[in-house]
Enzyme design. Structure first.
Site, PDB file in Angstrom:
ATOM      1  N   GLU A 102      14.553  31.989  11.900  1.00 53.16           N
ATOM      2  CA  GLU A 102      16.167  31.635  11.452  1.00 53.16           C
ATOM      3  C   GLU A 102      17.328  32.266  11.310  1.00 53.16           C
ATOM      4  O   GLU A 102      16.170  33.133  10.207  1.00 53.16           O
ATOM      5  CB  GLU A 102      17.141  29.906  11.058  1.00 53.16           C
ATOM      6  CG  GLU A 102      18.172  29.607  11.233  1.00 53.16           C
ATOM      7  CD  GLU A 102      18.987  29.863  12.576  1.00 53.16           C
ATOM      8  OE1 GLU A 102      18.216  30.288  13.180  1.00 53.16           O
ATOM      9  OE2 GLU A 102      19.403  28.199  12.729  1.00 53.16           O
ATOM     10  N   ASP A 103      18.045  32.681  11.794  1.00 52.26           N
ATOM     11  CA  ASP A 103      19.151  34.074  11.446  1.00 52.26           C
ATOM     12  C   ASP A 103      19.791  33.745  10.244  1.00 52.26           C
ATOM     13  O   ASP A 103      20.072  34.419   8.929  1.00 52.26           O
ATOM     14  CB  ASP A 103      20.061  34.518  12.773  1.00 52.26           C
ATOM     15  CG  ASP A 103      20.967  33.428  12.777  1.00 52.26           C
ATOM     16  OD1 ASP A 103      20.412  31.959  12.886  1.00 52.26           O
ATOM     17  OD2 ASP A 103      22.156  33.488  13.884  1.00 52.26           O
ATOM     18  N   ASP A 106      23.199  27.708   6.605  1.00 50.80           N
ATOM     19  CA  ASP A 106      23.919  27.368   5.813  1.00 50.80           C
ATOM     20  C   ASP A 106      24.712  25.881   4.997  1.00 50.80           C
ATOM     21  O   ASP A 106      23.793  25.551   3.828  1.00 50.80           O
ATOM     22  CB  ASP A 106      25.190  28.086   7.006  1.00 50.80           C
ATOM     23  CG  ASP A 106      26.627  27.076   6.237  1.00 50.80           C
ATOM     24  OD1 ASP A 106      27.256  27.197   5.114  1.00 50.80           O
ATOM     25  OD2 ASP A 106      28.022  27.815   7.174  1.00 50.80           O
ATOM     26  N   PHE A 155      32.008  34.656   5.645  1.00 51.25           N
ATOM     27  CA  PHE A 155      31.455  34.492   7.298  1.00 51.25           C
ATOM     28  C   PHE A 155      30.644  35.769   7.135  1.00 51.25           C
ATOM     29  O   PHE A 155      31.590  36.921   6.861  1.00 51.25           O
ATOM     30  CB  PHE A 155      32.437  33.735   7.967  1.00 51.25           C
ATOM     31  CG  PHE A 155      31.683  34.094   9.233  1.00 51.25           C
ATOM     32  CD1 PHE A 155      31.480  32.292   9.629  1.00 51.25           C
ATOM     33  CD2 PHE A 155      32.316  35.090  10.571  1.00 51.25           C
ATOM     34  CE1 PHE A 155      30.560  32.730  10.878  1.00 51.25           C
ATOM     35  CE2 PHE A 155      31.413  34.635  11.543  1.00 51.25           C
ATOM     36  CZ  PHE A 155      31.649  33.689  12.074  1.00 51.25           C
ATOM     37  N   ARG A 168      27.176  40.334  17.895  1.00 52.68           N
ATOM     38  CA  ARG A 168      25.471  39.683  17.950  1.00 52.68           C
ATOM     39  C   ARG A 168      25.115  41.549  17.392  1.00 52.68           C
ATOM     40  O   ARG A 168      23.852  41.308  17.365  1.00 52.68           O
ATOM     41  CB  ARG A 168      25.108  38.802  18.821  1.00 52.68           C
ATOM     42  CG  ARG A 168      25.586  37.582  18.690  1.00 52.68           C
ATOM     43  CD  ARG A 168      24.623  37.300  19.724  1.00 52.68           C
ATOM     44  NE  ARG A 168      25.065  35.733  20.070  1.00 52.68           N
ATOM     45  CZ  ARG A 168      25.413  34.597  19.281  1.00 52.68           C
ATOM     46  NH1 ARG A 168      24.278  34.381  17.897  1.00 52.68           N
ATOM     47  NH2 ARG A 168      25.792  33.416  19.428  1.00 52.68           N
TER      48      ARG A 168
END
Ligand code: IMP
Ligand code: MG
Length: 178
Positions: A102-103, A106, A155, A168
């Protein structure tokens, strides 16, 4: 790179291309050691993890394969409410040594759902590998096993991560300017 503008927000440099590559190499080293002699099935979560998955896999020396899935949430019929599924999960994971890629983790809500669905497939082992982890924001059931960078709760974009689908393509990670 200096500040950049994406739609209505400004982002400042945060994790450089070199630092990302070092972080990814360290993850690969750990995985290569821990999975010696095994066959890993990587399950990468689209869209965010595409760049991370590509770079990590180039550094994996253990026998492996990779499959890409997307999380989808739709309204089930009757009283069941929302149903989550992994689109594209066509490979059987029964008895496999699976690592989810996963990137970012959170709050952990998304990863909890993914983990639950994959667990039902009865893999031999199941671990979570994420590039970024907002540890302080995490409220989930499952914690990532392999983390390249623990970051504060702000963020970020770049290296696969987006702000409303933009950013991206950036080869470094930038943080929102507040
Ligand atoms: P979670 O369910 O709260 O853990 O959020 C997971 C998803 O939210 C990730 O897969 C990302 O798509 C998105 N996300 C969370 N934080 C960020 C961020 O800082 N930048 C870009 N996307 C993020
Ligand atoms: Mg994502």
């Amino acid at each position: 790179m200096s500040e950049i503008q994406l739609i209505d927000k400004t982002f400042v440099p945060f994790i450089s291309e070199g630092e990302i590559q070092d972080g990814v190499s360290k993850l690969a080293q750990t995985i290569n050691q821990e999975y010696q002699g095994k066959h890993i099935v990587f399950v990468a979560i689209l869209n965010g993890a595409f760049m991370f998955a590509a770079d990590l896999l180039k550094k994996i020396t253990v026998d492996c394969e990779i499959t890409f899935v997307k999380v989808s949430s739709y309204k089930g019929t009757g009283s069941t409410g929302r149903v989550d599924e992994l689109i594209g999960l066509t490979t059987s994971l029964v008895d496999k040594d699976v690592i989810i890629l996963e990137d970012i983790v959170d709050t952990g809500v998304t990863m909890d759902k993914i983990h639950k669905i994959i667990e039902l497939q009865m893999p031999n082992s199941l671990k979570i590998c994420t590039l970024l982890y907002k540890k302080e924001a995490h409220e989930g059931r499952v914690k990532p096993d392999y983390v390249a960078f623990e970051i504060e709760n702000r963020f970020v974009v770049g290296y696969g991560l987006d702000y409303n689908e933009t950013g991206r393509n950036l080869s470094e990670i930038l943080q929102i300017k507040e």
